[in-house]
Each structure stands twice: as C-alpha cells, then as structure tokens.
Design a protein around this motif. Structure first.
Motif, PDB file in Angstrom:
ATOM      1  N   ALA A 105       0.805  -1.226   0.045  1.00 16.04           N
ATOM      2  CA  ALA A 105      -0.045   0.056   0.027  1.00 16.04           C
ATOM      3  C   ALA A 105       0.881   1.129   0.016  1.00 16.04           C
ATOM      4  N   LEU A 106       2.092   1.201  -0.311  1.00 17.09           N
ATOM      5  CA  LEU A 106       3.024   2.530   0.060  1.00 17.09           C
ATOM      6  C   LEU A 106       2.917   3.003  -1.252  1.00 17.09           C
ATOM      7  N   SER A 107       3.497   4.181  -1.455  1.00 20.61           N
ATOM      8  CA  SER A 107       3.518   5.200  -2.446  1.00 20.61           C
ATOM      9  C   SER A 107       4.090   4.541  -3.738  1.00 20.61           C
ATOM     10  N   ARG A 108       3.826   5.174  -5.027  1.00 16.73           N
ATOM     11  CA  ARG A 108       4.666   4.590  -6.037  1.00 16.73           C
ATOM     12  C   ARG A 108       6.076   4.783  -5.982  1.00 16.73           C
ATOM     13  N   THR A 109       6.225   5.856  -5.472  1.00 16.89           N
ATOM     14  CA  THR A 109       7.856   6.081  -5.298  1.00 16.89           C
ATOM     15  C   THR A 109       8.476   5.119  -4.374  1.00 16.89           C
ATOM     16  N   ALA A 110       8.068   4.756  -3.243  1.00 15.59           N
ATOM     17  CA  ALA A 110       8.687   4.036  -2.467  1.00 15.59           C
ATOM     18  C   ALA A 110       8.580   2.344  -3.224  1.00 15.59           C
ATOM     19  N   ILE A 111       7.569   1.861  -3.777  1.00 15.45           N
ATOM     20  CA  ILE A 111       7.666   0.607  -4.332  1.00 15.45           C
ATOM     21  C   ILE A 111       8.728   0.606  -5.781  1.00 15.45           C
ATOM     22  N   ALA A 130      11.407 -14.301 -16.984  1.00 18.41           N
ATOM     23  CA  ALA A 130      11.652 -15.145 -15.760  1.00 18.41           C
ATOM     24  C   ALA A 130      10.325 -15.436 -15.047  1.00 18.41           C
ATOM     25  N   SER A 131       9.169 -15.272 -15.689  1.00 19.23           N
ATOM     26  CA  SER A 131       7.987 -15.622 -15.180  1.00 19.23           C
ATOM     27  C   SER A 131       7.498 -15.218 -13.867  1.00 19.23           C
ATOM     28  N   LEU A 132       8.054 -14.020 -13.712  1.00 20.93           N
ATOM     29  CA  LEU A 132       7.775 -13.001 -12.475  1.00 20.93           C
ATOM     30  C   LEU A 132       7.130 -11.708 -12.632  1.00 20.93           C
ATOM     31  N   PRO A 133       6.084 -11.445 -11.983  1.00 23.11           N
ATOM     32  CA  PRO A 133       5.382 -10.093 -12.169  1.00 23.11           C
ATOM     33  C   PRO A 133       6.125  -9.131 -11.381  1.00 23.11           C
ATOM     34  N   ALA A 134       5.499  -7.844 -11.923  1.00 22.53           N
ATOM     35  CA  ALA A 134       6.130  -6.611 -11.317  1.00 22.53           C
ATOM     36  C   ALA A 134       5.988  -6.668  -9.708  1.00 22.53           C
ATOM     37  N   LEU A 135       7.055  -5.933  -9.134  1.00 16.39           N
ATOM     38  CA  LEU A 135       6.811  -6.126  -7.683  1.00 16.39           C
ATOM     39  C   LEU A 135       5.607  -5.562  -7.076  1.00 16.39           C
ATOM     40  N   ASN A 136       4.867  -4.586  -7.636  1.00 18.52           N
ATOM     41  CA  ASN A 136       3.675  -3.983  -7.016  1.00 18.52           C
ATOM     42  C   ASN A 136       2.515  -5.030  -7.145  1.00 18.52           C
ATOM     43  N   VAL A 137       2.412  -5.757  -8.381  1.00 17.97           N
ATOM     44  CA  VAL A 137       1.550  -6.940  -8.437  1.00 17.97           C
ATOM     45  C   VAL A 137       1.924  -8.052  -7.736  1.00 17.97           C
ATOM     46  N   ARG A 138       3.117  -8.450  -7.420  1.00 21.66           N
ATOM     47  CA  ARG A 138       3.513  -9.309  -6.623  1.00 21.66           C
ATOM     48  C   ARG A 138       3.058  -9.106  -5.018  1.00 21.66           C
ATOM     49  N   LEU A 139       3.261  -8.014  -4.599  1.00 15.43           N
ATOM     50  CA  LEU A 139       3.057  -7.518  -3.319  1.00 15.43           C
ATOM     51  C   LEU A 139       1.504  -7.379  -3.115  1.00 15.43           C
ATOM     52  N   HIS A 140       0.881  -7.111  -3.988  1.00 21.20           N
ATOM     53  CA  HIS A 140      -0.769  -7.101  -4.039  1.00 21.20           C
ATOM     54  C   HIS A 140      -1.035  -8.644  -3.897  1.00 21.20           C
ATOM     55  N   GLN A 179     -10.855  -5.262  10.734  1.00 24.04           N
ATOM     56  CA  GLN A 179     -12.067  -5.151   9.645  1.00 24.04           C
ATOM     57  C   GLN A 179     -13.174  -4.385  10.223  1.00 24.04           C
ATOM     58  N   ALA A 180     -13.474  -4.433  11.558  1.00 28.80           N
ATOM     59  CA  ALA A 180     -14.407  -3.304  12.055  1.00 28.80           C
ATOM     60  C   ALA A 180     -13.812  -2.045  12.017  1.00 28.80           C
ATOM     61  N   LEU A 181     -12.738  -1.692  12.213  1.00 29.91           N
ATOM     62  CA  LEU A 181     -12.124  -0.289  12.185  1.00 29.91           C
ATOM     63  C   LEU A 181     -12.055  -0.038  10.888  1.00 29.91           C
ATOM     64  N   HIS A 182     -11.975  -0.945  10.087  1.00 33.69           N
ATOM     65  CA  HIS A 182     -11.800  -0.409   8.265  1.00 33.69           C
ATOM     66  C   HIS A 182     -13.539  -0.078   8.119  1.00 33.69           C
ATOM     67  N   GLU A 183     -14.500  -0.793   8.522  1.00 32.39           N
ATOM     68  CA  GLU A 183     -15.745  -0.612   8.067  1.00 32.39           C
ATOM     69  C   GLU A 183     -16.268   0.540   8.835  1.00 32.39           C
ATOM     70  N   TRP A 204      -0.760   8.824   8.582  1.00 33.06           N
ATOM     71  CA  TRP A 204       0.609   8.935   8.447  1.00 33.06           C
ATOM     72  C   TRP A 204       0.934   7.473   7.819  1.00 33.06           C
ATOM     73  N   PHE A 205       0.143   6.462   7.856  1.00 32.16           N
ATOM     74  CA  PHE A 205       0.538   5.351   7.450  1.00 32.16           C
ATOM     75  C   PHE A 205      -0.671   4.738   6.593  1.00 32.16           C
ATOM     76  N   PRO A 206      -0.178   4.154   5.281  1.00 33.56           N
ATOM     77  CA  PRO A 206      -1.177   3.409   4.290  1.00 33.56           C
ATOM     78  C   PRO A 206      -2.193   2.356   4.991  1.00 33.56           C
ATOM     79  N   ARG A 207      -3.135   2.579   4.457  1.00 32.53           N
ATOM     80  CA  ARG A 207      -4.193   1.376   5.000  1.00 32.53           C
ATOM     81  C   ARG A 207      -4.340   0.265   3.888  1.00 32.53           C
ATOM     82  N   SER A 208      -3.881  -1.069   4.357  1.00 36.97           N
ATOM     83  CA  SER A 208      -3.987  -2.049   3.398  1.00 36.97           C
ATOM     84  C   SER A 208      -5.133  -2.568   2.874  1.00 36.97           C
ATOM     85  N   LEU A 209      -6.134  -2.499   3.745  1.00 35.77           N
ATOM     86  CA  LEU A 209      -7.406  -2.974   3.299  1.00 35.77           C
ATOM     87  C   LEU A 209      -8.142  -1.974   2.454  1.00 35.77           C
ATOM     88  N   LEU A 210      -7.781  -0.768   2.473  1.00 36.76           N
ATOM     89  CA  LEU A 210      -8.436   0.343   1.615  1.00 36.76           C
ATOM     90  C   LEU A 210      -7.587   0.103   0.332  1.00 36.76           C
TER      91      LEU A 210
END
Length: 209
Positions: free
Chosen positions: A53-59, A91-101, A123-127, A136-142
């Motif tokens: 869930a990090l920024s494009r720059t970070a990934i 290499a039959s390897l996806p891009a890192l952003n896809v593999r992390l997802h 999950q309750a907090l997310h809902e 200050w930190f990216p939300r994974s579920l979002l």
C-alpha cells in the motif's frame, strides 16, 4: 521505524545480497535466476502488508533493485536495450507492485479463514471509516479494494514534468504500451499520489528513472 526507513533498509539489504551474487556471474542463467529468487526477492517483499500500500515512489525504489537482479540473472547490459518488462516475462515473474498485492491478498484471506481476532478488529475499524486514509500510514484493506494494480516496472514521469515528446515516448517504451495507448491511460496512471510523490522528491521539471 517509519515505512520510508523500512524501504531504505530493504533496498540496502537487497543490494547487498545481490552484490554477493556477482561472484557467480558465470553460472547458467537458470541457476542465477534461482539464486535471485531465493536470496534477493524475498528481501524486497517483506512484509507484504502494508508494503503493497505504499506510494509509487517507495515501491519503485524496490522495483529498481528487482530490475537489477533480473539483469544480473540474464546477463543483460544497459546498452542491450532490453526492457524490464521483457525480463520479467522471461523470468515468469510479475512486477513487484503486482506481486506485493497478491501476497497481501493471501495474508488477509488466511487471517479471515483462520478466524484471527486481530482480523475481526481490523475489519471493524476499516468498516467504520471505509474511505478515509490513515493520517501517516497507508491502509492495506483500503488499497486492496482498488483491485489488482497495473504492473509498474519503472518510475513514471508526471505529465506536468514532460515538456517534450521524449518523455512520453520513453514512458510508452518502459510500460510496454504504444505511444497512443500510453497517452490514453497516462492521466489515470498518474493520479493524485503521483503528484504527491513528485512533490516529496522535488523532481518537478525533470525526467528520471
């Protein structure tokens, strides 16, 4: 430790691991690729939550190391004009952003299937605030709600920084799209976080990897 420091640490460790492999540069491609997948790539993808869930720059910082690792495995040089996309395909390897997802999705599915108390609490907090990003930190579920991302093998150049056709042609080549297709999807690819990344890096008006 903030996620920026964590990414810097991952990059440094992965580069160090890759440097130690250069003594085996004369091995067969298959063996070098096996070493890369076993000793370098796991460093770049830990932990997948919330790394995905990090920024494009970070990934993209992590992706650059993955690109270098694949160039080592296949013995390609910068002047071979071999795209990173083609190396990943070979290499039959996806891009890192896809593999992390994909890895993050499996983590959340496992937590749900095994009935973790922590999963129910998160999950309750997310809902409660399904559309609001953390301060200050990216939300994974979002992030997972947006679906699987398009593969990104290198940095994109923000449209506001491209003052000539060279930038557009370069981005089209790096993404594996034709120039016309790239122009049609460029605005969607860039998004608000691309502009934020540009401001953080101070790269306005420049073309860079």
């Amino acid at each position: 430790m903030g996620y920026t420091s964590h990414v810097s640490q991952r990059v440094a460790r992965a580069k160090s691991a890759l440097a130690r492999l250069y003594r085996f540069r004369d091995l067969a491609t298959g063996l070098k690729l096996h070493l890369v997948k076993a000793l370098v790539l796991p460093i770049l993808s830990y932990p997948p939550v919330p790394l995905h869930a990090l920024s494009r720059t970070a990934i993209s910082r992590l992706q650059k190391v993955q690109n270098s690792a694949l160039r080592f495995a296949f013995g390609t040089r910068w002047d071979d004009f071999t795209t990173s996309a083609s190396l990943h395909e070979a290499a039959s390897l996806p891009a890192l952003n896809v593999r992390l997802h994909e890895m993050a999705t499996k983590v959340w599915e496992r937590m749900e299937d095994e009935g973790w108390d922590q999963y129910r609490e998160l999950q309750a907090l997310h809902e409660e605030t399904p559309d609001r990003q953390h301060a200050w930190f990216p939300r994974s579920l979002l992030q997972l709600q947006e679906g699987q991302p398009e593969p990104r093998y290198r940095n994109f150049i923000p449209a506001s920084s491209c003052h000539h056709s060279t930038c557009e042609l370069r981005n089209a080549m790096l993404t594996g799209r034709g120039p016309a297709t790239y122009r049609e999807t460029r605005d969607e690819d860039q998004g608000d976080d691309g502009a934020a990344d540009q401001r953080r890096q101070g790269t306005s008006g420049t073309c860079q990897d």
